[in-house]
Structures are given as C-alpha cells and as structure tokens.
Design a protein around this motif. Sequence first.
Motif, PDB file in Angstrom:
ATOM      1  N   LEU A   1      23.533  47.532  19.005  1.00  0.00           N
ATOM      2  CA  LEU A   1      23.054  46.293  18.690  1.00  0.00           C
ATOM      3  C   LEU A   1      22.108  47.136  17.738  1.00  0.00           C
ATOM      4  N   PHE A   2      21.438  46.019  17.308  1.00  0.00           N
ATOM      5  CA  PHE A   2      20.215  46.286  16.205  1.00  0.00           C
ATOM      6  C   PHE A   2      19.088  45.863  16.960  1.00  0.00           C
TER       7      PHE A   2
ATOM      8  N   MET B   1      16.593  42.981  16.357  1.00  0.00           N
ATOM      9  CA  MET B   1      17.102  41.669  16.186  1.00  0.00           C
ATOM     10  C   MET B   1      17.241  40.743  17.207  1.00  0.00           C
TER      11      MET B   1
ATOM     12  N   GLU C   1      20.210  35.971  16.106  1.00  0.00           N
ATOM     13  CA  GLU C   1      20.401  36.694  14.695  1.00  0.00           C
ATOM     14  C   GLU C   1      21.524  37.752  14.762  1.00  0.00           C
TER      15      GLU C   1
ATOM     16  N   LEU D   1      24.565  37.215  12.346  1.00  0.00           N
ATOM     17  CA  LEU D   1      25.381  38.606  11.309  1.00  0.00           C
ATOM     18  C   LEU D   1      27.002  38.580  11.879  1.00  0.00           C
TER      19      LEU D   1
END
Lengths: 322, 235
Positions: B87-88, B91, B95, B99
């Motif tokens: 994961l980011f 974010m 979000e 994405l």
Amino acid sequence: MTAAPRMRALGAVAALAVLPWLTGNAFLQHMMVLWAIYALLALSLNIIVGYLGELSFGHAAFFGIGAYTSALLSMQWGVPVWLGPFLGAIVAGAFGLVIGFVALRIVGPQFAILTLGFGAILHTITNYWVDLTRGPMGISNIPPFSLGPIALDFAQARNMYYVALVFLLGVAYVCHALMTSRRGRAFIAVRENPALAASIGIDVFATKLHGFVVATAIAGAGGALYGHYLRVITPELMSLQYVAALIIMVIVGGKGTIVGPLIGALVYVSLLEMLRAAGPLRLVVFAALLTACVIFLPGGLVSLWRRLRERRLAPEPAGASA
Amino acid sequence: MLKVRGLRVRYGQREAVHGLDLEVRAGEIVTLVGSNGAGKTTTLKAISGVLRASAGTVEFEGRRIDGLPPHAIIERGIAHVPEGRLLFKDMTVLEHLELGAIRAPRSAPAYRDRVQRAFELFPKLEERKDQRAGTMSGGEQQMLAIARGLMSAPKLLMLDEPSLGLAPIVVDTLADAIRNLHAAGIVILLVEQRVDMALRLADRGYVVETGRIVLDDRAEALLENPRVKEAYLGV
C-alpha cells in the motif's frame, strides 16, 4: 481544502498582491519580479523532482527554449508579446515531449544523466546556431511584455510583477488541484512504488511523461517572461548554473510541496543579491546550503514549519526522544 | 476463462518458471500452492503483465493477453493483489480505492457502487475510510489491498499470499471474504503457503515445485494426497 488553509492561501495571495506597493524602491521591486519568475520555474521543476520523484538536470534548457521562442517570435515575426509565454510553453513542452519520450524509458540516476546530456546538447546548439540565436552574443533589445491595447508599461518592475504573479498563482493553483486529484495520486503512487503502481493499473511511463511535459511547458512560459523582462538573453540561460539554481530552490525550499519552491526561490534570489560582493564565492555558499539541507533538513525549509507545529500540537513526550 | 500454456519466466539469466500450464474456469476458486521460491508469485506477475514471460501464452476469455502492459490486462478484467499487501502508507483508504479504480473494463458499475460494495465486503474499511494506510493493522491493510483490487471490477481476482503474517482469526475473516467474493461471481486464483486453508477454500489446486506444476487435482483430493500431506500439511 478546508477552511483554515483556504484562508491562509487567500491571505498569502492578498499579501503578494500588495507587496510591490509597500516600497517605492525600484530595486526591491525588481527583486520581486525575479522572485516570481524563479518561483514559477522552481514550481515547474518541483513537478518532476517532488511529484514524480525524478531528478532533471536539463530543466534550464526548457527555460531557455521558452525565452528564445518568445523573443525570436516577437522580434522576427511580430507575434504579439502577450502570446509569447503561451507559445514558449508550447514549444518547450514539445521539446519536453520528445526528450521525455526517449529519456523516461529509464528512471533514477540514469534518467538524470540523460537529461544532463539533452540539456547540454540544447545549450550547445543555442550557442552555435548563430544565424538563429546570435550565438554567445545573445539577443538584446527584446520588446518588453505588453498586453496589446492595455497601455501599461511592463518595463516597469511593478507592473511586470503582476504579470509574473498571475502566472505563478495560476501554476500554484494547478499544482494544488492536480495533487488533490486522482491524477496527482497516481503521480505519488508512481514516485513511491512504480512496480506497485503498474500492478494496480497505472501506466507508469505515460504518467511520468505527462508530468514531464507539463513541467517543461511551464518552464517555457517562465523563460518567456524572463526574456521580456530582462530584455537580454544569452545561451547561459541553459547552462548548468541555472540548473543548479533551480535544484537548490526546490530542495532548500522543500520538494513535493507548493510553498517550498516559492520559499526556495525567495532564499535564492535574496542570497544572490546579498552576497553579490562575494563574487564567485556565492556558489560555494549555495553548495554549502544545498548540502546542509540534504543532510539536516531533507524536507526543506517548509518542514521546519511542520516540525514546529507538530511540537506545539503534541502533548509533552514522556521521556521520548525528540 | 484463463489458460496459461508453457509459461517460462526468467529473471536475468536465471529462469524461475519452466514451462507452467494452468487453467482457471469460470465459477472456480483455484489455488496455486507450494513452498517459498517455487515460482507462484512469478507466475501471477507474468499473468498480470508486471513481468514479461520469455515463452508461453496466456489467454483470457479466449484472447491472448501475454505481452500486454499491466493496465491493459486490468481493463480486460484481471486484478492482481500483490504479496505483502503493498500500500501507499501516506494515502487514505478512500484514496487507495480511487487509485484502484483508475483502470476498469467499460462494463464496470459506477464508481460509487463499487466503493459501496467494497465497504459491504469489508465494513472495517468504511469505519476507517479517511485513515492513512500506514496506520492500520495488518489485517485491515490486507482488506484494503483486496478492496483496491476489486475497484477495477475484475472478473478474475488473483490474490498473492493474502494470509501472510496475519493472526488466525483475521485469516478466518479473510477466508469468509474470499467465499463472499466467489459467491458474487468473481473467479479467484489464490496463491498461498497455508496449503490447508487454501485447499479448503478452493475447488481445484495446483502444486508448484521449482517452477513446474507437479500435481493438479480437485482440492479435496489434494488434501488427501499423501505427497501433499507429507510435504505441506505436516501430517
């Protein structure tokens, strides 16, 4: 944007709008114009460095392309000067598209080196294509910015400041809108983890190319404004000195933010003048500043503000390390 | 639905997958089991286009998809939830979902409906929709990774080691979620090291060893297979 940051942004815009009226000093007003143009350029480089996570050593070349495009079109073909920044942006963006299309096949340090090469090629061409660019003599007597029927003298710093400010605020707003959009999150995803971004369906190459073209186009517009303001341009605009200046602004100010490059440009322009007596030693100071920033303040000067605020908001840490 | 024939994938000089055949039919849960380094993840990556196969074909719904870039494969209807719930971290949940929806087949339901469905499947995510991924527990992160994959409205969902590093109770929740997805008509290709769990969920299974399929049978039969029992189930 929630209410508080919006008020802060509006406050900043208002402050910037009245700024040139706080002084009658023409030199200070001149500095303000330089700041606004450099800030515009720093914001554009920030799209590459801060949002895409790539480093470009060729950015000054696009700045130069914009300056030459606008100067030559207005002088040789009588194109209205107010069109210059837009045409400069289109031509610089077109170069950005071609160069990005080739160079963005590889990323990281190799990409940075490639941009250094392309920048050097463009610099050399400008230097030697004397028929078109007048070579190292540069182009002088460039017409000042004008708005056609609106009879304002844009050779005057105060008036030119507003032109540059409009571009700067426009680009700052576009950056903000971009980074709160899905497209902007795709930029961040590509920066943080390109493999993962690709696996969830982001076209990494297209995303990077998109950002690169936008950044180079903005640099072109900035170059056009610069040329019509200083009214003299030489191939030196494309040299490494300007590349270094832009990188210093972005890194010292704080990459990946909007306020950062604006602060970085302010620091650069002020130091440049304050240290004028130091001559070439200025460059040593800039190098030291950049190095110190990378080591002690990787988030740039804007991160100081964030640190300060977190310290104020956080409850007293019980024996925790700072 | 998905047909892989003679797949070979190499990292530089070293070949990791040596001619692998695999088929997933509509309505199935298929699992690919095997030990570390057997080539399971590599196979998934080659199907989703993240890695390019050096030989072999991948067909999805009767059309070749090998050689397509990952985003084009997602548009065909294959979503890949990578190993290690990537994961980011800065974010938020919403979000990530946004994405995940960046590519989807044209026939996909509206974005809001897809978010709604993801939240129905994982109610925890709705509670945490504005939270940053980096601050969530491992189980929640895995749920988010799956939900992100679902946002591209896939027909085939490939899950790579979803149970990795999760507490047993969370693994149960996850297994339920996979059953729910399957009931909702999504075909699932599951890669797992927890062989018992994977075989209990799946209709059919493939056992991969050093880049080749060594066994291929109905899942219940594999659970009873002495070789599987000895090598993977520890009985």
